[in-house]
Design a protein around this motif. Structure first.
Motif, PDB file in Angstrom:
ATOM      1  N   TYR A 541       1.380  -1.708   0.239  1.00  0.00           N
ATOM      2  CA  TYR A 541       0.093   0.613  -0.194  1.00  0.00           C
ATOM      3  C   TYR A 541       0.733   0.765   0.023  1.00  0.00           C
ATOM      4  CZ  TYR A 541      -4.507   2.407   1.801  1.00  0.00           C
ATOM      5  OH  TYR A 541      -5.690   3.350   1.573  1.00  0.00           O
ATOM      6  N   LYS A 542       0.839   2.550  -1.288  1.00  0.00           N
ATOM      7  CA  LYS A 542       1.540   3.540  -1.254  1.00  0.00           C
ATOM      8  C   LYS A 542       0.335   4.815  -1.130  1.00  0.00           C
ATOM      9  CE  LYS A 542       5.346   0.534  -1.225  1.00  0.00           C
ATOM     10  NZ  LYS A 542       6.016   0.389  -0.170  1.00  0.00           N
ATOM     11  N   VAL A 543       1.359   5.400  -0.377  1.00  0.00           N
ATOM     12  CA  VAL A 543       0.113   6.772  -0.739  1.00  0.00           C
ATOM     13  C   VAL A 543       1.589   7.924  -0.926  1.00  0.00           C
ATOM     14  CG1 VAL A 543      -0.523   7.920   1.008  1.00  0.00           C
ATOM     15  CG2 VAL A 543      -1.231   5.957   1.387  1.00  0.00           C
ATOM     16  N   LEU A 544       0.960   9.026  -1.915  1.00  0.00           N
ATOM     17  CA  LEU A 544       2.027  10.158  -2.201  1.00  0.00           C
ATOM     18  C   LEU A 544       2.697  10.173  -1.004  1.00  0.00           C
ATOM     19  CD1 LEU A 544       3.083  11.763  -4.517  1.00  0.00           C
ATOM     20  CD2 LEU A 544       1.020  12.795  -4.542  1.00  0.00           C
ATOM     21  N   TYR A 545       2.555  10.562  -0.207  1.00  0.00           N
ATOM     22  CA  TYR A 545       2.987  11.723   0.421  1.00  0.00           C
ATOM     23  C   TYR A 545       3.639  11.334   1.110  1.00  0.00           C
ATOM     24  CZ  TYR A 545      -2.135  13.935   0.481  1.00  0.00           C
ATOM     25  OH  TYR A 545      -3.518  14.068   0.214  1.00  0.00           O
ATOM     26  N   PHE A 546       3.658   9.516   1.236  1.00  0.00           N
ATOM     27  CA  PHE A 546       5.461   9.404   2.303  1.00  0.00           C
ATOM     28  C   PHE A 546       5.910   8.349   1.219  1.00  0.00           C
ATOM     29  CE2 PHE A 546       1.286   8.247   5.378  1.00  0.00           C
ATOM     30  CZ  PHE A 546       1.607   9.468   5.726  1.00  0.00           C
ATOM     31  N   GLN A 548       8.639   9.185  -0.033  1.00  0.00           N
ATOM     32  CA  GLN A 548      10.049   9.946  -0.211  1.00  0.00           C
ATOM     33  C   GLN A 548      11.052   8.855  -0.156  1.00  0.00           C
ATOM     34  OE1 GLN A 548      10.200  13.616   1.766  1.00  0.00           O
ATOM     35  NE2 GLN A 548       7.158  13.423   2.122  1.00  0.00           N
ATOM     36  N   THR A 549      12.508   9.648  -1.186  1.00  0.00           N
ATOM     37  CA  THR A 549      13.554   8.408  -0.549  1.00  0.00           C
ATOM     38  C   THR A 549      13.901   9.293   0.224  1.00  0.00           C
ATOM     39  OG1 THR A 549      15.019  10.896  -1.435  1.00  0.00           O
ATOM     40  CG2 THR A 549      14.458   8.590  -3.261  1.00  0.00           C
ATOM     41  N   PRO A 550      15.854   8.967   1.453  1.00  0.00           N
ATOM     42  CA  PRO A 550      16.025   9.095   2.581  1.00  0.00           C
ATOM     43  C   PRO A 550      15.981  10.850   2.334  1.00  0.00           C
ATOM     44  CG  PRO A 550      16.670   6.924   2.471  1.00  0.00           C
ATOM     45  CD  PRO A 550      16.085   7.017   1.065  1.00  0.00           C
ATOM     46  N   GLU A 551      16.267  11.388   1.525  1.00  0.00           N
ATOM     47  CA  GLU A 551      16.996  12.326   1.307  1.00  0.00           C
ATOM     48  C   GLU A 551      15.378  13.408   0.997  1.00  0.00           C
ATOM     49  OE1 GLU A 551      19.530   9.651   0.542  1.00  0.00           O
ATOM     50  OE2 GLU A 551      18.389   9.854  -0.577  1.00  0.00           O
ATOM     51  N   GLY A 552      14.404  12.940   0.800  1.00  0.00           N
ATOM     52  CA  GLY A 552      13.311  13.778   0.869  1.00  0.00           C
ATOM     53  C   GLY A 552      12.611  14.118  -0.241  1.00  0.00           C
ATOM     54  N   GLN A 553      13.517  13.542  -1.440  1.00  0.00           N
ATOM     55  CA  GLN A 553      12.752  14.142  -3.244  1.00  0.00           C
ATOM     56  C   GLN A 553      11.861  12.740  -2.487  1.00  0.00           C
ATOM     57  OE1 GLN A 553      16.343  12.663  -5.101  1.00  0.00           O
ATOM     58  NE2 GLN A 553      16.932  14.875  -5.207  1.00  0.00           N
ATOM     59  N   PHE A 554      10.821  12.839  -3.966  1.00  0.00           N
ATOM     60  CA  PHE A 554      10.002  11.832  -4.402  1.00  0.00           C
ATOM     61  C   PHE A 554      10.114  11.165  -4.967  1.00  0.00           C
ATOM     62  CE2 PHE A 554       7.381  15.075  -1.520  1.00  0.00           C
ATOM     63  CZ  PHE A 554       6.411  14.733  -0.776  1.00  0.00           C
ATOM     64  N   ARG A 555       9.355  10.038  -5.078  1.00  0.00           N
ATOM     65  CA  ARG A 555       9.535   8.682  -6.403  1.00  0.00           C
ATOM     66  C   ARG A 555       9.108   9.112  -7.233  1.00  0.00           C
ATOM     67  NH1 ARG A 555      12.362   5.597  -2.270  1.00  0.00           N
ATOM     68  NH2 ARG A 555      11.385   5.357  -0.879  1.00  0.00           N
ATOM     69  N   ASN A 556      10.165   8.165  -8.365  1.00  0.00           N
ATOM     70  CA  ASN A 556       9.677   8.980  -9.379  1.00  0.00           C
ATOM     71  C   ASN A 556       8.368   7.685  -9.759  1.00  0.00           C
ATOM     72  OD1 ASN A 556      11.167  11.051 -10.753  1.00  0.00           O
ATOM     73  ND2 ASN A 556      12.838   9.481 -10.769  1.00  0.00           N
ATOM     74  N   PRO A 557       7.364   7.132 -10.903  1.00  0.00           N
ATOM     75  CA  PRO A 557       7.003   6.266 -10.956  1.00  0.00           C
ATOM     76  C   PRO A 557       7.144   5.504 -11.156  1.00  0.00           C
ATOM     77  CG  PRO A 557       6.065   8.735 -12.391  1.00  0.00           C
ATOM     78  CD  PRO A 557       7.702   9.141 -11.401  1.00  0.00           C
ATOM     79  N   ALA A 558       8.180   4.790 -11.807  1.00  0.00           N
ATOM     80  CA  ALA A 558       8.693   3.755 -12.115  1.00  0.00           C
ATOM     81  C   ALA A 558       9.447   3.069 -11.096  1.00  0.00           C
ATOM     82  CB  ALA A 558       9.695   4.145 -12.876  1.00  0.00           C
TER      83      ALA A 558
END
Length: 713
Positions: A541-546, A548-558
């Motif tokens: 279960y993946k929620v957009l808000y969460f 993020q990489t450890p550096e705070g960047q949001f993950r790319n769709p892939a």
């Protein structure tokens, strides 16, 4: 060391070996990634909560040479060691008697050699299911449930073929329509399914629809149910019940001016008025039931109801008894919130007082069983409709992590549910005292003693009439944070559960019911369960808000995993519009959730950073044209930006995505604010417009077309 030996060493307090045998953890990894010890005093209190007394917990064992239950994965070697030396005769009774009659009887019987370490080798052709092994030595005989399970849960063929699907996740009670009685109902669910199916959607996800309290409707949290095995009867559409339609008395009542005024009043509110809605529905259903009672015994609906009673047996009977007794006491004393508040003679579900009540008020008990029949029938119609419309999943239901201490499940089974403890979550930076959900845990020792039948029954009840089951707090298959009664959550500890056995049974029931499984794995997720869930075919279960990489960047769709359902938000989080405007933080400040100005300032700063990172990710992946580094700091949420974010989620590698109507409508108010009770009207807020208006909205039509197109690409 066996239990008898341990008992002799426990005159005052349990020893460490006993605590470990009971599955009480010595330490855990906290939210900061650091190992934290659980004090011995806390572990001893959790041990005490597992039974009425130590003698109950360390009761004499029967020295059986084999366990009460053994689980094998299919197509492995079925070797069962026996714990006592000797020679044994054995016989295996297959679950499916017709299959047993067709099979070669010799291959399901045998003997072990006289040996210090005897082993029974079962035939390699055993079918999936629950079988009974009987072992004999001389005049003694023992039995063991043998469970043969598949390796993975059921996955619908489109997902196996890597077809990306989308659907909508709703809180059923929030829906408005031209016909409902102030709360979303099963007829509204039919409408929603039709609208979503026509736009290419694969499913409609629901909040838990477990049984709550018809006689205490103010207890409205779907995640604090009375029973997880039965349905919330408030979702019955009274007007479509045939007995309501055919009853002259019911129709006269319904068309009367006072009732029509009450109906219009509950429909006009922006919050569900549970007490008034339930009162209105129960009155209408009582009139309908009066008509039902006068039907001939051979009438098809009477026969169908009697079949329902027979097929669901004691579980349905006890649920109906609970609701009838609760109604009786609540009518005389409004504060009878659950069975602990009833007179003491009714606290035991099998007491003489209960039996006398059931005899005296048999018709009331039957009425509440009839309501369950109606609810199941209407839910079944919804699922059948979704299948006729070609939806690959149709309905996905939500299994709450527990039940309340005053409900029917605990009333019926005080051995399984340990009411001297509750479950929750350990402390974290935003909640230094942790979370106490007020839900008594199921005792893993009792589950094993009963060969997992309570867990099997729970899965079967919740996989009925749906194509997917979401398991709230799926980490509960591995461990639960137990809190001794009367303590705050920081004085709790983890109790371990037999995760491998539970996952095997989950896979077996999933395959049997053709119901896929989604595990809500947010929060602190132990690394040891991540691979187990993935290998068992449980979707993450993946929620957009969460994300993020450890550096705070949001993950790319892939970077989103395929075996997952991705969402923008959930029922416990702010809507997209509220998140973007930091409305949830403003609301939290007003409600006193963030009394520390420094913490609130940090949260607001982090939100601004997160928004900028989301925009950067959208830009980097071609969803927006303007570089966020060249825009002003506070970009407002607009229908266009919402569309871009929805297309981003639709483009992820996750095979499923779930979208919320609140985000299509740009709504601000959440349905639930965790950490609040009376401060906020949780689980009551309705959708701002009716169902037809949602899908007539040109902006929403465009958004859903964009989602479907992105999923297809």
């Amino acid at each position: 060391m066996d239990k008898l030996t341990l008992q002799a060493t426990l005159p005052d307090s349990p020893q460490k070996d006993a605590l470990e045998l009971a599955g009480i953890a010595t330490h855990y990894i906290n939210a900061k990634g650091q190992q934290e010890s659980i004090p011995l005093s806390v572990r001893e209190r959790l041990f005490a909560a597992m039974a009425a007394s130590e003698s109950d917990f360390w009761q004499d064992i029967d020295h059986s040479p084999l366990p009460g239950v053994t689980i094998f994965y299919a197509e492995t070697e079925y070797r069962l060691p026996l714990s006592r030396p000797g020679a044994y005769q054995w016989h295996l009774q297959l679950e499916d008697l017709s299959m047993a009659l067709m099979a070669d009887a010799h291959q399901y019987s045998g003997s072990s050699e006289l040996d210090e370490s005897p082993i029974i080798i079962l035939p390699p052709t055993l079918p999936l299911g629950y079988h009974l092994l009987t072992v004999t030595q001389g005049d003694e005989q023992w039995s063991c449930r043998i469970i043969i399970a598949p390796q993975r849960c059921f996955i619908p063929r489109p997902l196996v073929n890597h077809t990306k699907l989308w659907g909508t996740c709703i809180q059923l009670y929030t829906l408005r329509s031209e016909t409902n009685w102030g709360i979303g109902d099963f007829s509204d669910l039919k409408q929603m399914l039709g609208h979503v199916a026509r736009r290419g959607g694969a499913f409609v996800g629901l909040n838990p629809i477990h049984a709550l309290y018809p006689s205490n409707p103010g207890s409205a949290s779907p995640y604090s149910p009375s029973s997880r095995n039965w349905l919330n009867v408030i979702y019955i559409d009274v007007t479509t019940v045939s007995e309501f339609q055919n009853s002259v008395t019911a129709q006269a009542w319904w068309l009367s001016a006072p009732v029509q005024q009450r109906w219009q009043a509950v429909r006009a509110t922006d919050l569900v008025d549970y007490p008034q809605v339930m009162a209105l529905k129960l009155e209408g259903l009582r009139h309908a039931y009066g008509h039902f009672k006068n039907l001939d015994d051979q009438h098809p609906r009477v026969s169908a109801f009697n079949d329902f009673l027979y097929n669901h047996g004691e579980s349905l009977q006890k649920q109906a008894e609970f609701d009838a007794i609760h109604a009786y006491h609540a009518a005389r004393e409004p504060f009878m919130w659950g069975w602990p508040a009833w007179p003491a003679e009714y606290h035991d579900g099998n007491s003489p007082a209960v039996r006398q009540f059931v005899e005296n008020y048999a018709d009331d008990v039957r009425f509440y069983a009839w309501l369950q029949w109606l609810a199941h029938g209407q839910l079944a119609e919804c699922f059948t409709l979704s299948q006729r419309q070609g939806m690959p999943i149709g309905i996905y239901r939500d299994l709450a992590v527990g039940v309340t201490d005053g409900g029917s499940d605990t009333w019926c089974d005080k051995n399984l549910y340990r009411i001297k403890a509750s479950i929750g979550a350990p402390p974290d930076p935003l909640g230094p005292l942790g979370q106490n959900w007020g839900l008594p845990p199921m005792d893993p020792q009792i589950m094993v003693q009963r060969a997992y039948q309570p867990f099997i029954d729970l899965l079967r009840a919740n996989m009925r009439h749906c194509g997917a089951l979401r398991i709230d707090h799926v980490m509960s298959l591995l461990r639960l944070w137990w809190i001794p009664y009367g303590e705050t959550a920081d004085r709790g500890g983890y109790v371990m559960y037999p995760v491998d056995d539970l996952l095997a049974i989950l896979a077996l029931e999933s395959q049997r019911q053709k119901c896929m499984v989604i595990g809500e794995d947010l929060g602190i997720v132990p690394p040891e369960i991540v691979n187990k869930l993935q290998q068992s075919g449980v979707f993450s279960y993946k929620v957009l808000y969460f994300e993020q990489t450890p550096e705070g960047q949001f993950r790319n769709p892939a970077d989103y995993p395929a075996q997952a359902m991705a969402t923008i938000s959930t029922h416990d989080l702010p809507t997209l519009h509220s998140y973007w405007q930091a409305g949830d933080l403003d609301l939290g400040e007003r409600l006193g959730i963030y009394p520390d100005p420094e913490i609130l300032a940090e949260l607001n700063a982090d939100r601004q950073r997160s928004k900028r990172e989301i925009l950067t990710t959208l830009f980097d992946n071609g969803f927006i044209d303007e570089n966020p580094q060249e825009q002003r700091a506070d970009v407002p949420m607009t229908p266009a930006l919402s569309n871009h974010i929805h297309r981003f989620i639709a483009s992820t590698g996750s095979l499923l995505i779930g979208l919320q109507p609140e985000d299509w409508l740009g709504m601000d108010s959440p349905v639930n604010v965790p950490g609040t009770t009376v401060q906020y009207p949780n689980w009551r807020r309705k959708i701002t417009v009716d169902l037809n208006s949602i899908f007539d909205n040109i902006e929403i039509v465009r958004l859903l077309k964009a989602v479907q197109s992105t999923r297809d690409s």
